[in-house]
Motif scaffolding. Structure first.
Motif, PDB file in Angstrom:
ATOM      1  N   MET A   1       0.849  -1.178   0.000  1.00 47.49           N
ATOM      2  CA  MET A   1       0.000   0.000   0.000  1.00 47.49           C
ATOM      3  C   MET A   1       0.894   1.242   0.000  1.00 47.49           C
ATOM      4  O   MET A   1       1.939   1.264   0.636  1.00 47.49           O
ATOM      5  CB  MET A   1      -0.904  -0.001   1.220  1.00 47.49           C
ATOM      6  N   GLN A   2       0.454   2.288  -0.693  1.00 47.46           N
ATOM      7  CA  GLN A   2       1.266   3.491  -0.788  1.00 47.46           C
ATOM      8  C   GLN A   2       1.164   4.330   0.483  1.00 47.46           C
ATOM      9  O   GLN A   2       0.306   4.105   1.318  1.00 47.46           O
ATOM     10  CB  GLN A   2       0.861   4.309  -2.003  1.00 47.46           C
ATOM     11  N   GLU A   3       2.054   5.284   0.575  1.00 50.54           N
ATOM     12  CA  GLU A   3       2.098   6.167   1.739  1.00 50.54           C
ATOM     13  C   GLU A   3       0.802   6.972   1.823  1.00 50.54           C
ATOM     14  O   GLU A   3       0.255   7.385   0.806  1.00 50.54           O
ATOM     15  CB  GLU A   3       3.288   7.122   1.618  1.00 50.54           C
ATOM     16  N   PRO A   4       0.329   7.235   3.042  1.00 54.86           N
ATOM     17  CA  PRO A   4      -0.884   8.037   3.187  1.00 54.86           C
ATOM     18  C   PRO A   4      -0.669   9.474   2.739  1.00 54.86           C
ATOM     19  O   PRO A   4       0.425  10.017   2.867  1.00 54.86           O
ATOM     20  CB  PRO A   4      -1.193   7.971   4.678  1.00 54.86           C
ATOM     21  N   ASP A   5      -1.731  10.078   2.198  1.00 59.01           N
ATOM     22  CA  ASP A   5      -1.674  11.485   1.850  1.00 59.01           C
ATOM     23  C   ASP A   5      -1.772  12.315   3.138  1.00 59.01           C
ATOM     24  O   ASP A   5      -2.006  11.750   4.214  1.00 59.01           O
ATOM     25  CB  ASP A   5      -2.766  11.844   0.839  1.00 59.01           C
ATOM     26  N   PRO A   6      -1.585  13.639   3.064  1.00 56.14           N
ATOM     27  CA  PRO A   6      -1.602  14.438   4.295  1.00 56.14           C
ATOM     28  C   PRO A   6      -2.880  14.313   5.144  1.00 56.14           C
ATOM     29  O   PRO A   6      -2.763  14.148   6.362  1.00 56.14           O
ATOM     30  CB  PRO A   6      -1.365  15.865   3.800  1.00 56.14           C
ATOM     31  N   PRO A   7      -4.086  14.354   4.559  1.00 60.03           N
ATOM     32  CA  PRO A   7      -5.261  14.193   5.439  1.00 60.03           C
ATOM     33  C   PRO A   7      -5.276  12.834   6.146  1.00 60.03           C
ATOM     34  O   PRO A   7      -5.585  12.751   7.338  1.00 60.03           O
ATOM     35  CB  PRO A   7      -6.450  14.349   4.491  1.00 60.03           C
ATOM     36  N   LEU A   8      -4.928  11.772   5.430  1.00 58.50           N
ATOM     37  CA  LEU A   8      -4.903  10.454   6.054  1.00 58.50           C
ATOM     38  C   LEU A   8      -3.788  10.383   7.095  1.00 58.50           C
ATOM     39  O   LEU A   8      -3.984   9.843   8.191  1.00 58.50           O
ATOM     40  CB  LEU A   8      -4.733   9.348   5.013  1.00 58.50           C
ATOM     41  N   GLY A   9      -2.629  10.932   6.788  1.00 56.94           N
ATOM     42  CA  GLY A   9      -1.534  10.954   7.760  1.00 56.94           C
ATOM     43  C   GLY A   9      -1.945  11.676   9.031  1.00 56.94           C
ATOM     44  O   GLY A   9      -1.678  11.211  10.143  1.00 56.94           O
ATOM     45  N   ALA A  10      -2.629  12.811   8.878  1.00 61.07           N
ATOM     46  CA  ALA A  10      -3.100  13.569  10.049  1.00 61.07           C
ATOM     47  C   ALA A  10      -4.132  12.766  10.829  1.00 61.07           C
ATOM     48  O   ALA A  10      -4.107  12.731  12.065  1.00 61.07           O
ATOM     49  CB  ALA A  10      -3.688  14.902   9.608  1.00 61.07           C
ATOM     50  N   ALA A  11      -5.039  12.099  10.117  1.00 59.61           N
ATOM     51  CA  ALA A  11      -6.073  11.293  10.784  1.00 59.61           C
ATOM     52  C   ALA A  11      -5.442  10.130  11.535  1.00 59.61           C
ATOM     53  O   ALA A  11      -5.804   9.859  12.690  1.00 59.61           O
ATOM     54  CB  ALA A  11      -7.090  10.790   9.754  1.00 59.61           C
ATOM     55  N   LEU A  12      -4.510   9.440  10.893  1.00 60.91           N
ATOM     56  CA  LEU A  12      -3.855   8.306  11.551  1.00 60.91           C
ATOM     57  C   LEU A  12      -3.076   8.759  12.780  1.00 60.91           C
ATOM     58  O   LEU A  12      -3.068   8.080  13.803  1.00 60.91           O
ATOM     59  CB  LEU A  12      -2.939   7.574  10.570  1.00 60.91           C
ATOM     60  N   HIS A  13      -2.435   9.917  12.673  1.00 61.42           N
ATOM     61  CA  HIS A  13      -1.708  10.439  13.824  1.00 61.42           C
ATOM     62  C   HIS A  13      -2.686  10.737  14.967  1.00 61.42           C
ATOM     63  O   HIS A  13      -2.422  10.391  16.119  1.00 61.42           O
ATOM     64  CB  HIS A  13      -0.929  11.691  13.432  1.00 61.42           C
ATOM     65  N   GLU A  14      -3.806  11.364  14.641  1.00 62.67           N
ATOM     66  CA  GLU A  14      -4.793  11.696  15.672  1.00 62.67           C
ATOM     67  C   GLU A  14      -5.384  10.445  16.318  1.00 62.67           C
ATOM     68  O   GLU A  14      -5.719  10.440  17.497  1.00 62.67           O
ATOM     69  CB  GLU A  14      -5.906  12.556  15.078  1.00 62.67           C
ATOM     70  N   LEU A  15      -5.506   9.365  15.550  1.00 66.30           N
ATOM     71  CA  LEU A  15      -6.069   8.111  16.066  1.00 66.30           C
ATOM     72  C   LEU A  15      -4.998   7.208  16.688  1.00 66.30           C
ATOM     73  O   LEU A  15      -5.285   6.066  17.027  1.00 66.30           O
ATOM     74  CB  LEU A  15      -6.783   7.361  14.932  1.00 66.30           C
TER      75      LEU A  15
END
Length: 182
Positions: A1-15
């Protein structure tokens, strides 16, 4: 799977689903994909252990227009469901990641909440049936065991279809699959 984009990266960090030390590498990937901001460049040059990583992370996401982030669980749901479909994680992991926190500061994500509650119920039904089935049923209990096994299989198929819909970012289809009348 490819690297998360910025919104997904931010969401994953928050979770708490993203190792904080991976943020500089994500920044480097985003730069390589053509995204740019002063804080993103600074973040990409760090190793991940430095104290300023957190500040650069938040500033970079603000500069990229990602923050303030709304609905982090909804953003993360397709990614998490894809990890389940690829066998990288379990459905229970998905439920734990996306379970509503009850925190008043987090926006209510009603469709996703209904999906997660229904998916949890399906997993619970399957688990309880699996625990009660004897390994070798007697002749008199065979019909009950077959009925319960079929019910568990049907529930697992519904759960699988719901996870597929989540992976496709189709909350409406996931809700339909999980509705009691499906």
């Amino acid at each position: 799977m490819q690297e998360p984009d910025p919104p997904l990266g931010a969401a994953l960090h928050e979770l708490n689903a993203l190792d904080p030390r991976e943020r500089p590498m994500l920044a480097a990937h985003w730069l390589a994909r053509g995204l740019d901001s002063p804080s993103l460049r600074e973040l990409a040059g760090l190793h991940g252990e430095e104290a300023e990583v957190n500040d650069y992370w938040h500033r970079a996401l603000e500069e990229l227009g990602v923050l303030p982030l709304e609905r982090p669980r909804t953003i993360a749901a397709p990614w998490a469901a894809q990890r389940v479909l690829h066998g990288q994680q379990s459905v229970q992991w998905l439920l734990n990641l996306l379970w509503p926190s009850g925190d008043d500061e987090i926006p209510h994500e009603e469709p996703l909440d209904r999906i997660i509650y229904a998916l949890d119920e399906l997993v619970s039904v399957w688990s309880s049936v699996a625990e009660t089935l004897p390994p070798r049923p007697g002749l008199l209990r065979r019909r009950r065991v077959e009925t319960e096994a079929k019910r568990a299989r049907d529930e697992l198929e519904r759960a699988d279809r719901a996870v597929q819909a989540l992976a496709a970012d189709d909350l409406q289809r996931a809700e339909r699959v999980l509705s009691p009348h499906a």
